[in-house]
Design an enzyme around this catalytic site. Sequence first.
Site, PDB file in Angstrom:
ATOM      1  CB  ILE A  18      -0.980   0.030   1.194  1.00  0.00           C
ATOM      2  CG1 ILE A  18      -0.230  -0.124   2.524  1.00  0.00           C
ATOM      3  CG2 ILE A  18      -2.048  -1.040   1.037  1.00  0.00           C
ATOM      4  CD1 ILE A  18      -1.124   0.008   3.751  1.00  0.00           C
ATOM      5  N   GLY A  19       2.160   1.131   0.061  1.00  0.00           N
ATOM      6  CA  GLY A  19       2.984   2.330   0.012  1.00  0.00           C
ATOM      7  C   GLY A  19       4.391   2.089   0.505  1.00  0.00           C
ATOM      8  N   GLY A  21       7.277   3.758   3.319  1.00  0.00           N
ATOM      9  CA  GLY A  21       7.520   4.664   4.434  1.00  0.00           C
ATOM     10  C   GLY A  21       9.010   4.875   4.564  1.00  0.00           C
ATOM     11  CB  SER A  22      11.121   6.546   7.113  1.00  0.00           C
ATOM     12  OG  SER A  22      10.514   5.964   8.238  1.00  0.00           O
ATOM     13  CG  PHE A  23      13.948   3.622   7.687  1.00  0.00           C
ATOM     14  CD1 PHE A  23      14.994   4.457   7.343  1.00  0.00           C
ATOM     15  CD2 PHE A  23      13.215   3.924   8.813  1.00  0.00           C
ATOM     16  CE1 PHE A  23      15.301   5.562   8.111  1.00  0.00           C
ATOM     17  CE2 PHE A  23      13.513   5.029   9.590  1.00  0.00           C
ATOM     18  CZ  PHE A  23      14.561   5.845   9.230  1.00  0.00           C
ATOM     19  N   GLY A  24      11.364   1.461   4.494  1.00  0.00           N
ATOM     20  CA  GLY A  24      10.821   0.194   4.017  1.00  0.00           C
ATOM     21  C   GLY A  24       9.503   0.324   3.286  1.00  0.00           C
ATOM     22  CB  VAL A  26       3.629   0.458   4.210  1.00  0.00           C
ATOM     23  CG1 VAL A  26       2.500   0.250   5.216  1.00  0.00           C
ATOM     24  CG2 VAL A  26       4.702   1.367   4.810  1.00  0.00           C
ATOM     25  CE  LYS A  41       7.452   2.188   7.957  1.00  0.00           C
ATOM     26  NZ  LYS A  41       8.067   3.442   8.457  1.00  0.00           N
ATOM     27  CG  ASP A 132      10.327  14.353   7.297  1.00  0.00           C
ATOM     28  OD1 ASP A 132      10.403  15.385   6.593  1.00  0.00           O
ATOM     29  OD2 ASP A 132      10.476  13.213   6.831  1.00  0.00           O
TER      30      ASP A 132
END
Length: 478
Positions: A18-19, A21-24, A26, A41, A132
């Site tokens: 589904i998307g 994120g920071s680092f990985g 999801v 994640k 952020d």
Amino acid sequence: MASKKGDPEELYVRQEKIGKGSFGEVFKGINKKTNETIAIKTIDLEDAEDEIEDIQQEINVLSQCESPFVTKYFGSFLKGSKLWIIMEYLAGGSVLDLMKPGPFDEGYIAIILRELLKGLEYLHSEGKIHRDIKAANVLLSASGDVKLADFGVSGQLTDQMTKRNTFVGTPFWMAPEVIKQTGYDSKADIWSMGITALEMAKGEPPRADLHPMRALFLIPKDPPPTLEGNFSKGFKEFCALCLNKDPNQRPTAKDLLKHKFIKAAKKTSSLTDLIERRQKWLQLNGNNADDENDDLDRDAKSNEEDFGWEFPTIKQKSPVAVQEQQQTPQKPTVVSTPIKEQQQQQQPTPVTTPQQPVTTTTTTPTTETKVRSLSNSSQTTPVKTTVAATTAPATTPASNAPTSTTPNGAAVTQQQAPRASALTSVIYPVLSKLLKNTSDENVINALAQLKMAFDNAEKAKPGITHSLIAQIIETLKR
């Protein structure tokens, strides 16, 4: 933060992606025991060796937060080198996703800002800075609840540290004081929220048409952006309050919740209109429309590659780690060492290098060692000591450092003035990238000499590097 033992696939079903994120990545998932929909994640720690400290930071912050305005964290699991972080599933998507059909009317913006302010009020009361804030990091549930997400670069303020000096965030949303590295606090989040308000109103943040590096030079230099166009006086006033270049003059989240523009906002259930609008837009344009490379962050990332930057989100070590030196740089080496809590952390040992630059080999802990540190108790934190295009830190006796007093009376030792951000955030990363991509000894020697020249020039005339790069940018514009 300790990770749980066992196979996560025995507890959860991982479904479609589904998307990111920071680092990985999801994924949507299902809790087999409760049949509850969750978000998973997944991070391959072998591919994210340099980010392990930041990953643990995100887990630590999420696990400490108990607020309806912050994404819920259910736990994390290690399976080999794969880390699974189990979180609340928010079906509405991010505010950035919801903006794909077009900017928002200010009535919807007021609702989102109110909920965002509630989340920031909670974080700031806990001594945390998000660092952020942007549309991509604000998520909605199917019913319109608004929650903060992506805490990979969040910071903690303590009684002994009233302002931070680390250089983090996403360029277009960064507060001037963060870029200048003059020390900042929770007011940096207020600036970023003001930029996010403009982003929702206009479809993109100010200066989105510029290269991120140029934006970094203009944000501290230019007057603050303003909301132009057919918007209410209250909305324009709200944005102006958030975007005051003097952080001391910016209101707190608590104060902004009392602003007339925010107090007039409707219930969050109204935001389901935006979710329905996006669903209709996807039906008309096809589901692949959501995957097009129209995300500003991804555009920024592709634009910056020629300059050696790492966007969308920058995280740089505290300027204390790049004080003035007289030593010769080495081939970059990254060492990751687990140590006790930060109060026991010692200054890195200065590195002695030969007169001529040479390629050195340093034994580094394996990814497996780093992975194990994530499974340990919260008393152990992996800390990266980077010996790269920076030089070893000079040790300053604490007794010689000036002190000041916090509002609660605690003594604070002020950090030495940081080196020019242009040197530590532009020149060093570029040289480091060039160094990493070559094995030619002539190139290595040339890069070492070039770095020494920049070091000497900056020492003789602080700020000269910033002026040089600014002039180069002006020349390229012609």
